[in-house]
Structures are given as C-alpha cells and as structure tokens.
Design an enzyme around this catalytic site. Sequence first.
Site, mmCIF file in Angstrom:
data_model
loop_
_atom_site.group_PDB
_atom_site.id
_atom_site.type_symbol
_atom_site.label_atom_id
_atom_site.label_comp_id
_atom_site.label_asym_id
_atom_site.label_seq_id
_atom_site.Cartn_x
_atom_site.Cartn_y
_atom_site.Cartn_z
ATOM 1 N N GLY A 121 -33.398 -17.624 21.587
ATOM 2 C CA GLY A 121 -34.237 -18.550 20.835
ATOM 3 C C GLY A 121 -33.901 -18.681 19.370
ATOM 4 N N ASP A 122 -33.150 -17.709 18.811
ATOM 5 C CA ASP A 122 -32.779 -17.771 17.396
ATOM 6 C C ASP A 122 -31.479 -17.000 17.176
ATOM 7 O OD1 ASP A 122 -33.018 -18.497 14.728
ATOM 8 O OD2 ASP A 122 -34.282 -16.785 14.197
ATOM 9 N N LEU A 123 -30.499 -17.263 18.022
ATOM 10 C CA LEU A 123 -29.239 -16.524 17.967
ATOM 11 C C LEU A 123 -28.350 -17.078 16.863
ATOM 12 C CD1 LEU A 123 -27.569 -14.297 19.373
ATOM 13 C CD2 LEU A 123 -26.530 -16.119 20.759
#
Length: 303
Positions: free
Chosen positions: A196-198
């Site tokens: 989701g926030d790589l």
Amino acid sequence: MIDIPEAFAHETISREREPGQQWLTALPGLADELLQRWSCVPDGPIMHGCIGVVIPVRRRDLPPAVIKISFPHPGNVFEPDAFVAWNGQGAVRLFERDDERYAMLLERTDGATLADVTDVTDFDEAVGILGRLSHRLAVDAPAGLPRLSDIVADWTDEIRTTAAELGNPLPRRSLDIAAETLRDLGPDQPETLVHGDLHDANVLRGDREPWLAIDPKGYVGDPAYDTITVIRSLRFAPLLFASDPATDIHRGLDLFCEAAEIDRERARRWAQVRAVKAALWGRRHGDPDWLIRATDQLAEMLF
C-alpha cells in the site's frame, strides 16, 4: 520517561491539533508501560517518522528490536496484520502488538533505507530490489483487511469534485483516463495482500534478509496498485526533471513490472490514476510546487 523529539512533537501538533497534543502528553507514560509489559530496556536514541516514534530496545529472548508507537489513525490499523501474514518473509518480524495503543514490538535493522544507502547507486538495481520485494509480499491476504475495491469505489467522483474545487488544474483527458481505469480495474481485484505504500524509504537494509519492508497499509487487491509509490520514490524523483523523462520513467516501469512479475499495462494504469489523485491531494495539502509539477507531468506521461 522518554524524551519526545521536538521536531516530531511540532509536526504532530501542527497536523493533528488538540488530539495530537493530548496524545503527545500521554506518550511518555504509554512508552514506559509498554517497556515494562514487554520486558524491554531502551537501547539507543529515539527515532521517529511522520506519525510515530521508534524506541530501540533489547529483550533477553529476542534479537535487537524496536517499540513503534503510532498516532491513532485509520491508516495504521492494519499494519500489524500485514506483518503477521508475511511472518518475516520480505518484511520485519512482529514480536508483540497492542492494537488499542497502535503499538508494536518489531525486529530492528541498522536503520539504513534503500533511499539512504550509497552502495545501491544503479537505477536498475534499485528498481529491481523494489520489484522483487513487491513480488515476495504479494501473498494470500488474511481475512478482515480493507479491500482496495472498496477504497477506490468513490475515487472517480472524488477526483472530479476535487478538480472542480481547485479550478480544474489538470487536463480533462487525465481525469477521463483515470475514470476509465477505475471503472475497468477497480471492482474486480485479486485476494492478494498489498503493501500500500511501497517506496525506497519504506525498505530497510537487513541482516536476516538483504531488504525488509516496513510501514505497510495492509490492503487486499492488485499488487500493481503500489507502482506509483515506487516511481515517486526519492531515488527516482530526479528522473522527472531529466532531458527525456518519459523514456526514463517508462523504462523504470518496465524494470519494476518485470521484477515484480505484474502486468505492465495494469501497473501503468494504476500509476496514472494515483498520479492524478496525488497531484490534486498535493495542491490541497500544501505539497511543494516542484512536487506538484512533477506529479502533473507523471500523470501526463502515463497516458
């Protein structure tokens, strides 16, 4: 009692106002409670990100660890569930959790992120690291995590409404293409755990494994959703100001998709949607002008 970093306190109060001040007031006592309950002793200076503090600790039966305490926020709720599902494969290990207090006892690394390290200087290598890590993290999702299909269900209306309120700063074509993607890809997504926030600042150098992910959102859906955060990583931002940014960005997209083993067209389309959304969000929330311009350009290049 822990000493709360001044910069973290100032940022938290500026963003969260009175709830942030109340949480900061209770934070030293909460940290002491967790140290005692989890039988930990402090082992170094306190660190922090944007939404939480990280206290290096030692416990007799564990390798070096950290206690992470986050400001209560909906985006942090499912972080420990993602760590449980990965069980240390491609991500730091979770040893203890206190969901009510948004606290975890996690594996400690040396603190160096992929964005910081100087020996990974090659663009291709860095993109490959992120891609291979994305592939490792794409496991079957546990029950109860938020679905991207639900999260993006209202994005078309939200994007058009926000754009109108801001005076329509983006080309109409950008909005139309984003709407097409949300219609085509939004409802039907796989049962896959998505970070989701790589990005490169959320990947730490490890000893047990070369690279370990932190700070997941814990979504269920299409792994291609993370493509935009990879492209907008700190390491790759200068490419947007190169002499031929489109060529470089599309090459990076190809490299990431090959390493992550995801469909290139899906990745491109998700990245375009999220670039449009990020460009509008940045205007509303005070992103610097250079980042807004770069994100506008990225949305155009991903047509």
